[in-house]
Design a protein around this motif. Structure first.
Motif, PDB file in Angstrom:
ATOM      1  N   ALA A 193      51.832  57.534 -10.687  1.00  0.00           N
ATOM      2  CA  ALA A 193      51.651  57.976  -9.334  1.00  0.00           C
ATOM      3  C   ALA A 193      50.301  57.868  -8.890  1.00  0.00           C
ATOM      4  O   ALA A 193      50.054  57.969  -7.747  1.00  0.00           O
ATOM      5  N   GLY A 194      49.071  57.532  -9.438  1.00  0.00           N
ATOM      6  CA  GLY A 194      47.728  57.276  -9.137  1.00  0.00           C
ATOM      7  C   GLY A 194      47.463  55.956  -9.196  1.00  0.00           C
ATOM      8  O   GLY A 194      46.062  55.627  -9.013  1.00  0.00           O
ATOM      9  N   ARG A 195      48.472  54.958  -9.269  1.00  0.00           N
ATOM     10  CA  ARG A 195      48.322  53.715  -9.397  1.00  0.00           C
ATOM     11  C   ARG A 195      47.353  52.859  -8.284  1.00  0.00           C
ATOM     12  O   ARG A 195      46.579  52.180  -8.357  1.00  0.00           O
ATOM     13  N   ASP A 196      47.679  53.388  -6.972  1.00  0.00           N
ATOM     14  CA  ASP A 196      46.729  52.849  -5.924  1.00  0.00           C
ATOM     15  C   ASP A 196      45.461  53.129  -5.763  1.00  0.00           C
ATOM     16  O   ASP A 196      44.725  52.374  -5.183  1.00  0.00           O
ATOM     17  N   ASN A 246      43.227  45.744 -13.301  1.00  0.00           N
ATOM     18  CA  ASN A 246      42.899  45.754 -14.804  1.00  0.00           C
ATOM     19  C   ASN A 246      42.734  47.136 -15.264  1.00  0.00           C
ATOM     20  O   ASN A 246      43.091  46.998 -16.791  1.00  0.00           O
ATOM     21  N   LEU A 247      42.397  47.939 -14.858  1.00  0.00           N
ATOM     22  CA  LEU A 247      42.101  49.217 -15.618  1.00  0.00           C
ATOM     23  C   LEU A 247      43.616  49.655 -15.779  1.00  0.00           C
ATOM     24  O   LEU A 247      43.862  50.632 -17.017  1.00  0.00           O
TER      25      LEU A 247
END
Length: 243
Positions: free
Chosen positions: A205-208, A213-214
């Motif tokens: 959900a917080g990918r953006d 790489n993290l």
């Protein structure tokens, strides 16, 4: 007999037509020459000859019969040649069919030999174990999971407050493992897998807002946590749980 009479009549008419000019020429031939010699009959040079034609009715009948026999013989001869050619064509057609069939199976055998030569050999148990190990996530290292202290070193962003409750649950489940309640198919593993799945959903959900790489590093760490839960606890984990 009527046909023979008709033929004779036609022959006489034709002969009359051919001989009439000769008779007229005979009448008109000169009676004498300058030296006192006169031919008995003057024949016109019209190219007519009896060498290739019957001179009598019987000869004509025999010539016709001979021509009929000759034509029947030629018909039989050419029919025999046609039959020979047909049989030769049929033989060649059969030979072509046999050759085509042999070529088909020869190509199939070559293909089978090629596949057999270059086909990958089936793996034995050791090979399958190596393949599974190569495709499996890595287990948590000593720096990432300390069984004696029961601490897990969570990477960013899994160390955030949003993951706090799930981290505590997973840590407790890992430290509470026993020989009977651990590994694939155990209740302990299913509970850890469920917590890891929920952490993956929060991470997605917080990918953006996370660097790529993290994000990949955090996802691989969660997979290692779930993979660690498939194994029975080692001596260090059992000793720490008993203490």
């Amino acid at each position: 007999m009527s046909l023979l009479k008709h033929t004779c009549t036609v022959g006489l008419l034709v002969a009359t037509a051919w001989t009439a000019p000769a008779l007229l020429a005979q009448d008109a031939a000169p009676q004498s020459s300058s030296d006192g010699y006169a031919p008995a009959i003057a024949y016109p040079d019209n190219g007519f000859t009896w060498l290739h034609h019957a001179s009598t009715v019987d000869e004509g009948r025999l010539r016709g019969a001979a021509a009929l026999v000759e034509s029947a013989g030629k018909s039989n001869y050419y029919n025999s040649l046609a039959a020979v050619n047909f049989q030769e064509a049929y033989r060649r057609a059969i030979d072509n069919t046999v050759r085509r069939t042999e070529a088909y199976y020869a190509r199939r055998d070559l293909w089978s030999d090629y596949q057999e030569r270059y086909r990958r050999k089936p793996l034995d148990m050791s090979g399958y174990q190596k393949l599974a190990a190569a495709r499996s996530p890595e287990r948590l290292t000593v720096d990432e999971y300390d069984a004696e202290s029961g601490a897990i070193r969570w990477p960013f962003p899994l160390d955030g407050a949003v993951f706090g409750e799930h981290r505590e649950t997973i840590l407790k489940l890992l430290n509470d493992r026993s020989v009977e309640n651990s590994g694939w198919g155990s209740r302990n593993y299913e509970m850890i897998r469920r917590e890891v799945s929920e952490m993956k959903e929060i991470l997605e959900a917080g990918r953006d807002s996370i660097e790529l790489n993290l994000y990949i590093n955090a996802l691989e760490f969660l997979e290692s946590v779930e993979w660690e839960a498939r194994f029975a606890p080692g001596t260090r984990v059992l000793t720490a749980a008993q203490n």
